[in-house]
Design an enzyme around this catalytic site. Structure first.
Site, PDB file in Angstrom:
ATOM      1  N   ASP A  59       0.858  -1.183   0.000  1.00  0.00           N
ATOM      2  CA  ASP A  59       0.000   0.000   0.000  1.00  0.00           C
ATOM      3  C   ASP A  59       0.897   1.237   0.000  1.00  0.00           C
ATOM      4  OD1 ASP A  59      -1.724   2.061   0.505  1.00  0.00           O
ATOM      5  OD2 ASP A  59      -2.249   1.404   2.544  1.00  0.00           O
ATOM      6  N   ASN A 102       4.688   9.985  -0.501  1.00  0.00           N
ATOM      7  CA  ASN A 102       5.696   8.929  -0.361  1.00  0.00           C
ATOM      8  C   ASN A 102       6.464   8.710  -1.666  1.00  0.00           C
ATOM      9  OD1 ASN A 102       5.082   8.415   2.313  1.00  0.00           O
ATOM     10  ND2 ASN A 102       3.556   6.855   1.817  1.00  0.00           N
ATOM     11  N   GLY A 105       8.825  11.495  -2.435  1.00  0.00           N
ATOM     12  CA  GLY A 105      10.012  11.327  -1.590  1.00  0.00           C
ATOM     13  C   GLY A 105      10.954  10.273  -2.164  1.00  0.00           C
ATOM     14  N   TYR A 148     -12.035  11.933  -4.320  1.00  0.00           N
ATOM     15  CA  TYR A 148     -11.142  11.662  -5.458  1.00  0.00           C
ATOM     16  C   TYR A 148     -10.615  12.984  -6.021  1.00  0.00           C
ATOM     17  CZ  TYR A 148      -9.728   9.588  -9.996  1.00  0.00           C
ATOM     18  OH  TYR A 148      -9.045   9.159 -11.113  1.00  0.00           O
ATOM     19  N   LYS A 152      -6.747  14.330  -5.896  1.00  0.00           N
ATOM     20  CA  LYS A 152      -5.990  14.528  -7.134  1.00  0.00           C
ATOM     21  C   LYS A 152      -5.522  15.976  -7.266  1.00  0.00           C
ATOM     22  CE  LYS A 152      -5.989  10.381  -8.984  1.00  0.00           C
ATOM     23  NZ  LYS A 152      -4.722   9.651  -9.205  1.00  0.00           N
TER      24      LYS A 152
END
Ligand code: UDP
Length: 327
Positions: A59, A102, A105, A148, A152
């Site tokens: 995930d 994430n 990064g 959503y 986004k």
């Protein structure tokens, strides 16, 4: 010679799986990542025997690590249908926001170029038609699609911030309605809904009076546009989609003609905040990427219909699956 690696998130999904195929074909080592909450391993099982494909069940809303060098990251993990947003709203918000953070990064750490999948939903129920990239949109943040759309929009902002603050090489594609083989049959999207209904001998459900419009792009065209955008030097968002606009009622009639079903159209309530019209302006993609769609709807729908027809019968009756998953 060691191949260059590309990380594709959402690899077991509709678009992700086609991207895996494309990058394998282009000679990359492909690392597919998916938590299978809406993805389906059957979309990529033909790749598992390849030395140049590996799969990570993970995930991306949690810390992401992959060993070794990465040339590119393509972030395509996200639930992507109105039914998904209703069932798993928090996961939808997290993958677009925390997941994107994430992966940005990771891109910074690996000095990789990252392309993130944005969407025409950033334009909401648009008041400008067709939609150009400089239109800021008309989004209801607290409606059912807000989870959503806002994730986004946040994703785009975060991506730009990593570009300007950390000089990460970023690309943003705004994807309009796309169709083709491997769409989830029961995710509520209009094309698999109609084709599934045709195959099961059910009436075709048109929401509202069917006068709302969409513009449907065949998946191979979309993948080509994304590939070109990734290799381009364009940091600003680019619309990729097919500008041929059609009403949903006309679309239902096309599916009836194609499938030869003798089922009729039945009308159901229009979902909340269902955009009334949607059509990409693709001048920018044409100019910068030299790209425009090649498949007519007739060709694309035929290929897609052959795919759905070829599925084992029992798949027509599978529930929309959302793997049990904590928000
Ligand atoms: N739609 C429909 N019948 C269905 C499923 C969808 O008429 O069984 C309509 C839906 O209301 C929308 C359009 O088709 O106006 C496209 O819906 P989809 O969920 O595929 O994509 P999106 O609304 O996100 O563009």
């Amino acid at each position: 010679m060691k191949k260059e690696s590309v990380l594709i998130t959402g690899a077991a999904g509709f678009l992700g799986s086609h991207l895996c195929d494309r990058f394998i074909k282009e000679g990359y080592h492909v690392i597919g990542m998916d938590n299978l909450i809406t993805g389906d391993l059957r979309n990529i099982e033909h790749l598992f025997h390849l030395e140049d494909f590996e799969f990570h069940n993970h995930d991306v809303s949690k810390f992401v690590h992959v060993p070794g060098d990465l040339k590119y990251i393509l972030h395509f993990a996200s639930p992507a249908s109105p039914i998904d947003y209703l069932k798993i709203p928090i996961q939808t918000l997290k993958v677009g926001s925390l997941g994107t953070h994430n992966l940005l990064g990771l891109a910074k750490d690996k000095k990789a170029r990252i392309l993130v999948a944005s969407t025409s939903e950033v334009y909401g129920d648009p008041t400008v038609h067709p939609q150009t990239e400089d239109y800021w949109g008309n989004v209801n943040p607290v409606g059912p699609r807000g989870v959503y759309d806002e994730a986004k929009r946040f994703q785009e902002a975060m991506t730009m911030a990593y570009h300007t603050y950390h000089q990460v090489e970023t690309r943003i594609v705004r994807i309009f309605n796309t169709y083709g083989p491997r769409m989830r049959l029961n995710d509520g999207r209009v094309l698999p809904a109609f084709m599934g209904q045709a195959l099961r001998g059910e009436d075709l459900t048109v929401f509202g009076d069917g006068s709302q419009t969409r513009s449907f792009c065949y998946v191979d065209d979309l993948v080509e546009g994304i590939y070109r955008l990734l290799l381009s030097d364009c940091v600003d968002p680019v619309n990729v989609g097919n500008p041929k606009e059609i009403t949903i009622k006309e679309f239902a009639d096309e599916i009836i003609n194609l499938t030869g079903t003798d089922q009729k159209v039945v009308y159901k309530a229009l979902p909340t905040d269902d955009p009334k019209q949607r059509q990409p302006n693709i001048d920018k993609a044409k100019e910068i990427l030299g790209w425009e769609p090649q498949y007519s709807r007739e060709e694309g729908l035929k290929i897609t219909w052959e795919y759905f027809k070829s599925l084992p019968k029992e798949r027509l009756y599978e529930e929309a699956h959302h793997r049990d998953f904590k928000a």
